[in-house]
Design a protein around this motif. Structure first.
Motif: not given
Length: 262
Positions: A147-158
């Motif tokens: 289920a996690l092996q798919r296109d994804v956009l992750v928002l992370l601390r910079s």
């Protein structure tokens, strides 16, 4: 002129090698002197590098005097990690390549996922001699749910307090890191860039690069389980993505807990 050095005596007293023939003793002493000079240069380089390194998380490259990459690593604290590289106790068992370290460069990062991706990309690009070379990350070996092996956009601390790192990972292996300001000042351009990334077919050039997306999928399954992420296929246009991201950026809980948007 002074008397010629007694290489046999020096080999015995300094190196602990007794009874060496004169020619061998001379060569052993010469090698020891070269090594001692190298050790002094290594020590001085370490002092300079560690003095300039920030006490911040990041990715670093150690290089020799000609600029060749020797080692790529990541650290929660760059200064502390580099000090460990140049600790005096390391010299006795140091790898030949690492003994040539004369300079370093680094990039500060805001998250461990960014560090993992940048480190892997640098190792693949530079092929540093002292790193244990590995192939592309293997999803089968990482036990990542399908289920996690798919296109994804992750928002992370910079690393920049007023920004967010957008990490895009495609199921075909491609990744992209885009820094954008939470104010939304450059979000229109960056939303278009992200959408192009996901809609672009896998090119031959990208196919020849190491596929880093498995690192993202694996991270989301473990340490990044609470990271906010978006399915890029849930938005129809760059304008829609821009609106979704702007709403997340305005939420004070972002980067502290996982936010869901429907």
């Amino acid at each position: 002129m002074g008397a010629a050095p007694d290489h046999q005596r020096l080999a015995a007293e300094v190196l602990g090698i007794r009874g060496a023939p004169p020619d061998l003793a001379r060569r052993l002493v010469a090698q020891a002197l070269v090594l001692e000079d190298r050790r002094d240069a290594w020590r001085r380089a370490g002092e300079r590098i560690c003095r300039n390194a920030p006490a911040a998380p990041g990715v670093y490259v150690l290089r020799d005097s000609e600029g060749r990459a020797l080692y790529v690593g990541k650290a929660v604290n760059l200064r502390r990690r580099l000090r460990a590289h140049f600790a005096e106790r390391r010299w006795r068992g140091i790898k030949p390549a690492m003994a040539l370290a004369a300079d370093a460069e680094w990039t500060e990062v805001g998250s461990d996922l960014e560090a993992l991706l940048r480190e892997a990309a640098l190792i693949a690009a530079l092929q540093p001699e002292a790193n244990v070379q590995i192939g592309a990350p293997d999803l089968d070996a990482r036990d990542v749910p399908r289920a996690l092996q798919r296109d994804v956009l992750v928002l992370l601390r910079s690393i920049e307090a007023d920004s967010v790192e957008l990490v895009a990972a495609a199921v075909d292996g491609r990744t992209m890191i885009q820094r954008t300001r939470r104010s939304g000042a450059d979000l229109a351009v960056h939303a278009q860039r992200v959408m192009r990334f996901f809609r672009s077919p896998l090119s031959r050039a990208s196919d020849e690069r190491v596929a880093l997306a498995p690192i993202v999928f694996s991270w989301l399954a473990q340490r990044g389980a609470c990271a906010t992420r978006l399915d890029p296929h849930d938005v129809g246009t760059p304008r829609d993505l821009r609106a979704r991201l702007a709403a997340l950026f305005a939420d004070a809980r972002l980067l502290h807990e996982r936010l869901e948007q429907r």
